[in-house]
Design a protein around this motif. Structure first.
Motif, PDB file in Angstrom:
ATOM      1  N   SER A  74       0.834  -1.211   0.000  1.00  0.00           N
ATOM      2  CA  SER A  74       0.000   0.000   0.000  1.00  0.00           C
ATOM      3  C   SER A  74       0.865   1.258   0.000  1.00  0.00           C
ATOM      4  CB  SER A  74      -0.969  -0.002   1.184  1.00  0.00           C
ATOM      5  OG  SER A  74      -0.272   0.103   2.399  1.00  0.00           O
ATOM      6  N   MET A  77       2.186   1.587  -3.560  1.00  0.00           N
ATOM      7  CA  MET A  77       1.109   2.090  -4.437  1.00  0.00           C
ATOM      8  C   MET A  77       0.907   3.585  -4.240  1.00  0.00           C
ATOM      9  SD  MET A  77      -1.771  -0.922  -4.444  1.00  0.00           S
ATOM     10  CE  MET A  77      -2.997   0.174  -5.091  1.00  0.00           C
ATOM     11  N   ALA A  78       0.937   4.028  -2.987  1.00  0.00           N
ATOM     12  CA  ALA A  78       0.733   5.455  -2.719  1.00  0.00           C
ATOM     13  C   ALA A  78       1.858   6.298  -3.308  1.00  0.00           C
ATOM     14  CB  ALA A  78       0.636   5.684  -1.215  1.00  0.00           C
ATOM     15  N   VAL A  81       1.891   5.265  -7.873  1.00  0.00           N
ATOM     16  CA  VAL A  81       0.751   5.625  -8.716  1.00  0.00           C
ATOM     17  C   VAL A  81       0.663   7.151  -8.766  1.00  0.00           C
ATOM     18  CG1 VAL A  81      -1.746   5.472  -8.963  1.00  0.00           C
ATOM     19  CG2 VAL A  81      -0.460   3.511  -8.156  1.00  0.00           C
ATOM     20  N   VAL A  86      -5.878   9.903  -8.817  1.00  0.00           N
ATOM     21  CA  VAL A  86      -5.172   9.562  -7.585  1.00  0.00           C
ATOM     22  C   VAL A  86      -4.635  10.850  -6.959  1.00  0.00           C
ATOM     23  CG1 VAL A  86      -3.378   8.175  -6.522  1.00  0.00           C
ATOM     24  CG2 VAL A  86      -4.572   7.319  -8.527  1.00  0.00           C
ATOM     25  N   ASN A  90      -6.317  10.317  -1.637  1.00  0.00           N
ATOM     26  CA  ASN A  90      -6.402   8.903  -2.019  1.00  0.00           C
ATOM     27  C   ASN A  90      -5.120   8.161  -1.655  1.00  0.00           C
ATOM     28  OD1 ASN A  90      -8.987   9.053  -2.995  1.00  0.00           O
ATOM     29  ND2 ASN A  90      -8.377   9.323  -5.131  1.00  0.00           N
ATOM     30  N   ARG A  91      -3.985   8.802  -1.801  1.00  0.00           N
ATOM     31  CA  ARG A  91      -2.714   8.186  -1.429  1.00  0.00           C
ATOM     32  C   ARG A  91      -2.674   7.916   0.074  1.00  0.00           C
ATOM     33  NH1 ARG A  91       1.769   9.670  -5.429  1.00  0.00           N
ATOM     34  NH2 ARG A  91       0.584  10.491  -7.165  1.00  0.00           N
ATOM     35  N   LEU A  93      -5.251   7.379   1.892  1.00  0.00           N
ATOM     36  CA  LEU A  93      -6.172   6.263   2.127  1.00  0.00           C
ATOM     37  C   LEU A  93      -5.525   4.917   1.797  1.00  0.00           C
ATOM     38  CD1 LEU A  93      -9.587   7.743   0.949  1.00  0.00           C
ATOM     39  CD2 LEU A  93      -8.846   7.231   3.283  1.00  0.00           C
ATOM     40  N   TYR A  94      -4.680   4.866   0.756  1.00  0.00           N
ATOM     41  CA  TYR A  94      -3.944   3.632   0.459  1.00  0.00           C
ATOM     42  C   TYR A  94      -3.123   3.195   1.672  1.00  0.00           C
ATOM     43  CZ  TYR A  94      -4.600   3.693  -4.671  1.00  0.00           C
ATOM     44  OH  TYR A  94      -5.101   3.647  -5.936  1.00  0.00           O
ATOM     45  N   VAL A  95      -2.393   4.159   2.240  1.00  0.00           N
ATOM     46  CA  VAL A  95      -1.536   3.839   3.387  1.00  0.00           C
ATOM     47  C   VAL A  95      -2.387   3.479   4.602  1.00  0.00           C
ATOM     48  CG1 VAL A  95       0.226   4.737   4.957  1.00  0.00           C
ATOM     49  CG2 VAL A  95       0.353   5.250   2.505  1.00  0.00           C
ATOM     50  N   PHE A  97      -5.329   2.121   4.587  1.00  0.00           N
ATOM     51  CA  PHE A  97      -5.865   0.777   4.343  1.00  0.00           C
ATOM     52  C   PHE A  97      -4.819  -0.281   4.701  1.00  0.00           C
ATOM     53  CE2 PHE A  97      -6.204  -2.898   1.479  1.00  0.00           C
ATOM     54  CZ  PHE A  97      -7.454  -3.371   1.864  1.00  0.00           C
ATOM     55  N   GLY A  98      -3.582  -0.072   4.250  1.00  0.00           N
ATOM     56  CA  GLY A  98      -2.506  -1.011   4.573  1.00  0.00           C
ATOM     57  C   GLY A  98      -2.260  -1.084   6.071  1.00  0.00           C
TER      58      GLY A  98
END
Length: 192
Positions: A74, A77-78, A81, A86, A90-91, A93-95, A97-98
């Motif tokens: 995650s 991806m942050a 991407v 993005v 949103n970045r 939120l990726y972190v 989520f991880g």
């Protein structure tokens, strides 16, 4: 009614282990004592004075491995991407989520049964319960169940996610050890 296997009903020695190895002295395996390495010394407290922590093996390995991989993925991806929809939130939120997945995996990996001299602490996935030794009457490992259970004096059963069938012989050995502790410390609590 389902059948219940107590740790005492299971074979004393795991498959492939020599008889008498964990259970007691044999000619080639004397009981630990002052003259054998690892035996009690005058400075050591009595066995019932010690704190014993029982934890699963495979759940810890899998939990921390999966949690770490998801968290790292995650974060990557942050960072990697870019462009399009993005945005910075949103970045984040990726972190997040991880991190949430890692937290859950940590909770699963950190389940434990802690046998203290005065109490038994059972930490499961989301709950921790403290029990006086007199409240616990036995340990069972029902056939087909994923983990052992504590049989309580009030008729309830309490799952112990730390003693898992997926650990094979280790899980059964730990359930036997906890059953012995319940017998020793529960009896001592009733006698006093």
């Amino acid at each position: 009614m389902r059948s219940r296997n107590t740790p005492d009903d299971m074979p004393e020695n795991p498959p492939g282990e020599a008889p008498g190895t964990p259970g007691g002295p044999t000619p080639g395996n004397p009981a630990p004592g002052p003259s054998t390495p690892g035996g009690p010394t005058p400075e050591d407290p009595a066995p019932t004075e010690q704190t014993v922590v029982l934890r699963p093996r495979l759940a810890r390995i899998a939990g921390y491995t999966i949690g770490t991989l998801v968290l790292l993925a995650s974060i990557v991806m942050a960072l990697v991407v870019s462009g399009g929809p993005v945005s910075a939130p949103n970045r984040v939120l990726y972190v997040l989520f991880g991190a949430a997945i890692f937290w859950f995996c940590h909770r699963e990996a950190s389940v434990a049964v802690t046998a203290r001299p005065d109490e038994l602490v059972v930490r499961n996935l989301f709950t921790t319960r403290r029990l006086a030794w007199a409240q616990v009457v036995g340990v069972s490992f029902p056939a087909g169940d994923p983990w052992a259970h504590l049989d309580l004096a009030d008729g309830e059963t309490l799952s112990t996610m730390a003693l898992q069938r997926t650990d094979g012989d280790l899980g059964i050995t730990q359930a036997r050890r906890l059953a012995r502790l319940v017998q020793e410390r529960g009896t001592a609590a009733v006698d006093s």
